[in-house]
Enzyme design. Structure first.
Site, PDB file in Angstrom:
ATOM      1  N   ARG A 232      66.171 -34.830 133.771  1.00 33.63           N
ATOM      2  CA  ARG A 232      65.923 -35.637 132.578  1.00 33.63           C
ATOM      3  C   ARG A 232      64.629 -36.438 132.647  1.00 33.63           C
ATOM      4  O   ARG A 232      64.082 -36.817 131.613  1.00 33.63           O
ATOM      5  CB  ARG A 232      67.106 -36.569 132.341  1.00 33.63           C
ATOM      6  CG  ARG A 232      68.371 -35.819 131.940  1.00 33.63           C
ATOM      7  CD  ARG A 232      69.467 -36.755 131.509  1.00 33.63           C
ATOM      8  NE  ARG A 232      70.649 -36.009 131.076  1.00 33.63           N
ATOM      9  CZ  ARG A 232      71.758 -36.576 130.625  1.00 33.63           C
ATOM     10  NH1 ARG A 232      71.841 -37.899 130.552  1.00 33.63           N
ATOM     11  NH2 ARG A 232      72.790 -35.844 130.253  1.00 33.63           N
TER      12      ARG A 232
ATOM     13  N   ASP B 285      74.837 -48.297 119.789  1.00 30.61           N
ATOM     14  CA  ASP B 285      74.642 -47.492 120.983  1.00 30.61           C
ATOM     15  C   ASP B 285      73.612 -48.174 121.865  1.00 30.61           C
ATOM     16  O   ASP B 285      72.830 -49.014 121.393  1.00 30.61           O
ATOM     17  CB  ASP B 285      74.174 -46.075 120.626  1.00 30.61           C
ATOM     18  CG  ASP B 285      74.485 -45.071 121.726  1.00 30.61           C
ATOM     19  OD1 ASP B 285      75.611 -44.538 121.740  1.00 30.61           O
ATOM     20  OD2 ASP B 285      73.618 -44.842 122.587  1.00 30.61           O
TER      21      ASP B 285
END
Length: 270
Positions: free
Chosen positions: A36, A137
């Site tokens: 990532r 979030d």
């Protein structure tokens, strides 16, 4: 350029993501961190994971700090995921009597928005009261995507056809192969950047909070702190829905188990 993540560098990122989000990354996640972050390191002109880690802790790299969190958090979701919760919510809404107090719901880890728009569709269909809906979030990247309400057509396979037809617009021309949540529904949702691992902002009280498939990444101490923070944001008689693969058996909390993965705050709902 091939980049290697040393054990010491992995430990730095492991501690960083736990400190920031409460997420525990065991040694098996080393490859995930590599995958990532590798492209981002190259984009930033960094020659090692250690260089990148040190950069995000400088004043110059302050903006990159959030980008790193965005890249290392998991954001799997889809419309009407774990349908038993939505069946329960439909029954709950149908059983409500009209009232003057707006119904308030919170999708507390809304990712790219599929869960919160699923809730919005059911509220629009079945709520006998005025309603308010918030999605939050920890990932600003996911919140930006959620606000657009714009998805590849492949994401609609769990959407009931009647709701797809009523609340979604098919893309044409350059937008072919996508669909868009109607503006009327998008405007009913408020999106906020919230880290559940920190003291919560002043968001008010809610009748229903969804926090699903997030606490599987938390240790017991973090889970207990998060659950108790959310319990304080529930109105008396309010409900917390967690993922069906999750449990609250290892934490102390003030909620009563109502059904699988559904908990209720004691008290009388208004």
């Amino acid at each position: 350029m091939s980049l290697h993540l040393s054990d010491e560098e992995f430990l730095d990122f492991q501690c960083f993501i736990h400190r920031q989000t409460g997420i525990q990354m065991h040694r098996g996640k080393k490859a995930l961190i590599c995958g990532r972050l590798a492209k981002r390191l190259q984009q930033c002109g960094m020659h090692s994971y250690g260089d990148y880690f040190r950069f995000i802790h400088t004043a110059e790299g302050q903006g990159e700090h959030q980008t790193c969190i965005d890249l290392l958090t998991t954001n799997e979701t889809y419309f009407f995921r774990e349908p038993k919760h939505f069946d329960w919510l439909t029954d709950y809404l149908r059983g409500l009597s009209p009232g003057t107090q707006p119904l308030r719901l919170w999708s507390a880890a809304c990712s790219s928005g599929e869960e919160v728009y699923s809730l919005a569709m059911l509220l629009a269909e079945y709520s006998p009261r005025a309603w308010q809906l918030m999605g939050s979030d920890i990932s600003t990247r996911m919140l930006e995507r959620a606000r657009t309400g714009h998805y590849p057509m492949a994401r609609n396979k769990h959407l009931p056809p009647e709701l797809l037809k009523k609340y979604c617009l098919r893309g044409t021309g350059r937008q072919d192969g996508t669909f868009l949540i109607t503006k009327a529904l998008r405007e009913r949702v408020e999106f906020c950047h919230i880290n559940l691992n920190e003291a919560l902002p002043q968001v008010g009280l809610f009748d229903v909070i969804f926090l699903r498939n997030v606490m599987i990444y938390f240790g017991s101490a973090t889970k207990q702190a998060v659950v108790n923070r959310l319990a304080q944001q529930l109105r008396p008689g309010g409900f917390l829905c967690i993922g069906h693969s999750e449990s609250l058996n290892d934490v102390q909390h003030p909620l009563q188990s109502l059904a699988p993965a559904i908990f209720r705050k004691p008290g009388t709902a208004v």
